[in-house]
Motif scaffolding. Structure first.
Motif, short mmCIF file in Angstrom:
data_model
loop_
_atom_site.label_atom_id
_atom_site.label_comp_id
_atom_site.label_asym_id
_atom_site.label_seq_id
_atom_site.Cartn_x
_atom_site.Cartn_y
_atom_site.Cartn_z
N GLY A 29 -7.56 7.64 11.07
CA GLY A 29 -6.34 7.30 12.14
C GLY A 29 -5.32 6.55 11.74
O GLY A 29 -4.32 6.49 11.51
N ALA A 30 -6.19 5.19 11.10
CA ALA A 30 -5.67 3.93 10.31
C ALA A 30 -4.82 4.33 9.49
O ALA A 30 -4.21 3.83 8.96
CB ALA A 30 -6.28 2.89 10.63
N THR A 31 -5.47 5.60 9.02
CA THR A 31 -4.80 5.52 6.93
C THR A 31 -3.94 6.97 7.65
O THR A 31 -4.28 7.90 6.20
CB THR A 31 -5.75 5.52 6.24
OG1 THR A 31 -7.11 6.21 6.30
CG2 THR A 31 -6.37 4.41 5.93
N SER A 32 -3.39 7.59 8.06
CA SER A 32 -3.09 8.66 8.74
C SER A 32 -1.66 9.16 7.82
O SER A 32 -1.05 10.47 8.48
CB SER A 32 -2.82 9.42 10.03
OG SER A 32 -2.82 8.53 10.60
N GLY A 33 -0.99 8.14 6.78
CA GLY A 33 0.40 8.62 6.38
C GLY A 33 0.33 10.61 5.60
O GLY A 33 1.22 11.06 5.95
N TRP A 34 -0.85 10.60 4.99
CA TRP A 34 -0.80 11.87 4.25
C TRP A 34 -0.85 13.17 5.03
O TRP A 34 -0.83 13.84 4.74
CB TRP A 34 -1.94 11.64 3.56
CG TRP A 34 -3.14 11.56 4.11
CD1 TRP A 34 -4.25 10.48 4.65
CD2 TRP A 34 -3.94 12.25 4.98
NE1 TRP A 34 -5.26 10.44 5.46
CE2 TRP A 34 -5.01 11.92 5.69
CE3 TRP A 34 -4.12 13.74 4.93
CZ2 TRP A 34 -5.92 12.84 6.09
CZ3 TRP A 34 -5.01 14.59 5.09
CH2 TRP A 34 -6.52 14.41 6.22
N THR A 35 -1.05 13.05 6.53
CA THR A 35 -1.63 14.31 7.69
C THR A 35 -0.29 13.87 7.44
O THR A 35 0.62 15.79 7.49
CB THR A 35 -1.69 13.62 8.76
OG1 THR A 35 -1.13 12.79 9.53
CG2 THR A 35 -3.19 12.80 9.20
N SER A 36 1.42 14.11 7.44
CA SER A 36 2.59 14.96 7.14
C SER A 36 2.54 15.41 6.47
O SER A 36 3.53 16.93 6.15
CB SER A 36 3.74 14.02 8.06
OG SER A 36 3.56 12.99 9.45
N ARG A 37 2.26 15.53 5.55
CA ARG A 37 2.20 16.42 3.81
C ARG A 37 1.32 17.56 3.90
O ARG A 37 1.64 18.17 2.76
CB ARG A 37 2.60 15.00 2.44
CG ARG A 37 3.17 14.12 2.52
CD ARG A 37 2.64 12.61 1.69
NE ARG A 37 3.94 12.33 1.37
CZ ARG A 37 4.07 10.80 1.49
NH1 ARG A 37 2.60 10.90 2.95
NH2 ARG A 37 4.77 9.58 1.99
N LEU A 42 1.17 -1.24 0.40
CA LEU A 42 -0.29 -0.29 0.07
C LEU A 42 0.77 1.00 0.61
O LEU A 42 2.35 0.94 0.67
CB LEU A 42 -1.02 0.06 1.19
CG LEU A 42 -1.54 -0.97 0.95
CD1 LEU A 42 -2.59 -1.15 2.70
CD2 LEU A 42 -2.93 -1.00 0.06
N PRO A 43 0.11 2.60 -0.45
CA PRO A 43 1.50 3.63 -0.27
C PRO A 43 0.77 3.84 1.16
O PRO A 43 0.33 3.98 2.00
CB PRO A 43 0.18 4.39 -1.30
CG PRO A 43 -0.23 3.23 -2.04
CD PRO A 43 -0.73 2.65 -1.07
N ALA A 44 2.83 5.02 0.96
CA ALA A 44 2.67 5.21 2.53
C ALA A 44 1.68 5.88 2.92
O ALA A 44 1.10 6.49 4.45
CB ALA A 44 3.69 5.99 2.68
N ALA A 45 0.98 6.95 2.13
CA ALA A 45 0.32 7.84 2.12
C ALA A 45 -1.59 7.34 2.93
O ALA A 45 -2.23 8.11 2.95
CB ALA A 45 -0.45 8.77 1.44
N VAL A 46 -1.64 6.07 2.66
CA VAL A 46 -2.72 5.44 2.73
C VAL A 46 -2.62 4.90 4.33
O VAL A 46 -3.37 3.20 4.70
CB VAL A 46 -3.63 5.14 2.06
CG1 VAL A 46 -3.89 6.05 1.17
CG2 VAL A 46 -2.62 3.76 1.05
N LEU A 47 -1.32 4.52 4.67
CA LEU A 47 -0.94 4.26 6.06
C LEU A 47 -0.08 4.91 7.61
O LEU A 47 -0.21 5.93 7.45
CB LEU A 47 0.16 2.88 5.46
CG LEU A 47 0.12 1.95 4.76
CD1 LEU A 47 1.20 1.04 4.32
CD2 LEU A 47 -1.11 0.40 5.33
N PRO A 48 -1.21 4.58 8.54
CA PRO A 48 -0.29 5.36 10.10
C PRO A 48 1.27 5.63 9.42
O PRO A 48 1.56 3.91 9.74
CB PRO A 48 -1.22 4.25 10.81
CG PRO A 48 -1.55 3.00 10.55
CD PRO A 48 -0.91 3.18 8.83
#
Length: 460
Positions: free
Chosen positions: A289-297, A17-23
């Motif tokens: 919360g479980a797919t929050s990798g995008w928040t840092s971008r 999975l893309p990092a953006a959809v992983l925590p």
């Protein structure tokens, strides 16, 4: 000389999975104190939800009165508001870790009081109300310190990911705690729930005790009215920060549908689905919360708060318009996800920009909006539903939320203009001094990679 493997013998790549959809687990890996704080909160939250189920049930068994059960809300509200403000001032004046530790110990002792009362042949009523008020007061004292600790244990660039992980633990406890609490109370009685809650506090205290001290900022003054006034003046002068408070308050007051969900279930001819209606909002938040990798971008945190609050209102309004049950559940889950997004970026904006010496008091002010908004929103929804019906109460509140959030965005341009990349940030206590302007700080990644987002990365 090497030869390529035949096509049928080449190693296969697994699906990733893309990092953006992983925590984003960077805060968990990078900060020992964040791991301890997260584990403490998750364990304590789970136990707290067990008692959240047990106390109303015991009140119902002792009195048979819905009013007696509802009165716990009134008993809890005033201590929470008063102690939330004072707890903010206290968090800026004392060691925050010690404040969290001792309030956690006292909360555990209150669970033992409930356990003792439940074990006597004829349990008394007054300890339930006394413990409810005292627990609310201690929670008000503790929460500002908990919020203000986060920027001291997590690097600034990881605050959004940390907020998402923290919110996910809360939502997970909010889903698993009541479900398992209901089973535990039904099979073993309320005393068993209180005993498990007390045990979770013991575990939580053990985690907090291992966190490094978090002393107050140099020159911190004593807690009091002058200290609170200083925090209020700072909040009023920061229109971007003020905007996060009022946007959240408007969303909770106008669009929170919890109070009328039993009536909405009847309108949908699905009273059996009431539990699902209650569960969908936290489930939606947990999925974010479980797919929050995008928040840092995301860097325009104020704009994200506005869009998420408007999305919360829009999803609520559409849910109130009716339709098949599955669609209403989907829309309520989407509303929960929007609320989680708003919470993540509110927290990130606060923690990135508020000076350390004021973070406790600003968190105390946040307790007011966090508490007053839902409480007033429940009353609004109930009153409108009594006059016009449940569906009208839900869709009209959601539509008003969208309109009011839009007006607030226009009235507070600094909120939507806030950009984390250009806003000034206070120095982090304990961080090394900044490099001179003539020499840029060393980069941890090549400059080209730092300036260019990954493919598919969301930029707001």
């Amino acid at each position: 000389m090497t030869h390529p493997l035949p096509a049928n013998r080449r190693p296969r790549r697994g699906f990733r999975l893309p990092a953006a959809v992983l925590p984003d687990l960077t805060p968990w890996r990078a900060s020992r104190d964040f791991r301890l704080l997260w584990c403490s909160g998750a364990v304590s939250m789970f136990g707290g939800f067990l008692t959240f189920v047990a106390v109303p049930l015991q009140l119902k068994e002792l009195t048979g009165s819905a009013w007696a059960v509802g009165a716990t809300g009134l008993v809890e509200l005033v201590p929470l508001l008063a102690c939330g403000l004072y707890g903010g001032a206290l968090a800026d004046a004392v060691d925050r870790r010690r404040l969290v530790l001792w309030t956690e110990v006292l909360l555990g002792l209150l669970s033992l009081v409930l356990l003792a009362d439940s074990l006597v042949p004829r349990p008394a009523l007054w300890p339930l109300y006394l413990v409810a008020a005292a627990s609310s007061a201690l929670s008000g004292l503790q929460r500002p310190a908990l919020d203000a600790i986060m920027p001291r244990v997590v690097a600034p660039e990881h605050l959004a990911a940390a907020a998402a992980l923290k919110g996910a633990s809360w939502q997970l406890g909010g889903i698993a705690g009541p479900a398992l609490g209901g089973l535990l109370v039904a099979s073993a009685g309320t005393g068993a729930a209180y005993a498990v809650d007390a045990a979770t506090f013991a575990v939580s205290v053990a985690f907090v005790a291992r966190i490094a001290p978090v002393p107050p900022a140099p020159g911190a003054g004593p807690p009091g009215l002058r200290s609170l006034a200083e925090g209020a003046r700072y909040a009023w002068g920061r229109k971007d920060l003020l905007g996060t408070y009022v946007v959240d308050l408007a969303a909770m007051f106008l669009a929170l549908p919890t109070a009328v969900l039993p009536f909405l279930a009847d309108d949908l001819h699905a009273p059996w689905a009431l539990g699902l209606l209650y569960a969908t909002v936290p489930v939606g938040a947990l999925l974010v919360g479980a797919t929050s990798g995008w928040t840092s971008r995301v860097h325009r945190h104020g704009r994200a708060v506005v869009l998420a609050a408007a999305g919360f209102g829009l999803c609520t309004a559409l849910a109130g318009c009716g339709g098949p049950l599955w669609l209403v559940l989907l829309l309520l889950a989407a509303a929960g996800g929007c609320d989680m997004v708003s919470g993540v970026f509110r927290s990130t904006l606060w923690n990135r920009t508020v000076p350390d010496g004021l973070r406790g008091r600003l968190a105390g002010i946040e307790v007011l909006s966090f508490t007053a908004g839902p409480q007033l929103g429940q009353a609004r929804a109930g009153a409108v539903a009594a006059l016009t019906g449940a569906r009208t109460a839900v869709w009209s509140g959601g539509a008003l939320c969208v309109a009011v959030v839009g007006l607030l965005a226009l009235a507070l341009p600094r909120l939507t203009a806030y950009d984390d990349r250009t806003a000034g940030h206070p120095a982090r206590p304990g961080a090394p001094p900044a490099a001179p302007e003539a020499a840029p700080p060393p980069a941890t990644v090549p400059q080209a990679a730092a300036c260019e987002p990954e493919a598919g990365a969301a930029q707001v």
